[in-house]
Design a protein around this motif. Sequence first.
Motif: not given
Length: 223
Positions: A8-19, A23-39
């Motif tokens: 989870s530590t690595f995954q949380n860093k990925i969420f933080q990096a996307l935020a 960019s439109l692309q990073s937030y599209a991916l951020l939204k997808e990941l938040l909804l399927q597997d929130p940190p």
Amino acid sequence: YNATADTSTFQNKIFQALAKHRSLQSYALLKELLLQDPPVFENAIEYTTFFHDIADSLKLAKSLFPEILQLSTISDYKDDINALLVTLLDSNMITGKDYESYFSKIYFDARIELKKQQGKDEKLMEQESNDDSDDKMTSNNYGNTKTDLDGYAVLLMPFYEDKAGVKSFFEKLLASKDKLIKLKTTVLLVRNKKYVADSILLNLAAEDLYRSRLYKALDHAKL
């Protein structure tokens, strides 16, 4: 992200990096990941910091709604998501129509907070009726109580005329013994061109503790 599914530590860093990438692309991916597997962060500060990063770009933050409101059922997310929604609404980035599908949930939570406040009001009335109470709560320190009602009032305002019970909700806020709640509710209603009795404004303006706050709030709203 998929390669670190068990860490989870690595995954949380990925969420933080996307935020932070903003960019439109990073937030599209951020939204997808938040909804399927929130940190899951370690503490409330980390959640708040994460959402502060998101709020740095309200235009991009808007793209997360209304779907991200699904996460408001999770206690760790609820306050930060609601706060972000309030900010977006206050900034005219979204309207009530953008989250109307979640009205029932927001209204339910708002009524729970109102009941809590009414309980405090009743306790204050009991204390005021007993002059011998050693721990009597004064109206001054009571008025500084922190509440979530401010945010819920902002979120319910777009539905003031259209949804049953909302107007009554605001009337109960104006009847609160907490003068700070009454002040903020009054300013919110006036800002949105809703009727507020002159007596409420005059009573608030008559009190030393709230006169300058009322003036500043009305001045800020160009009223």
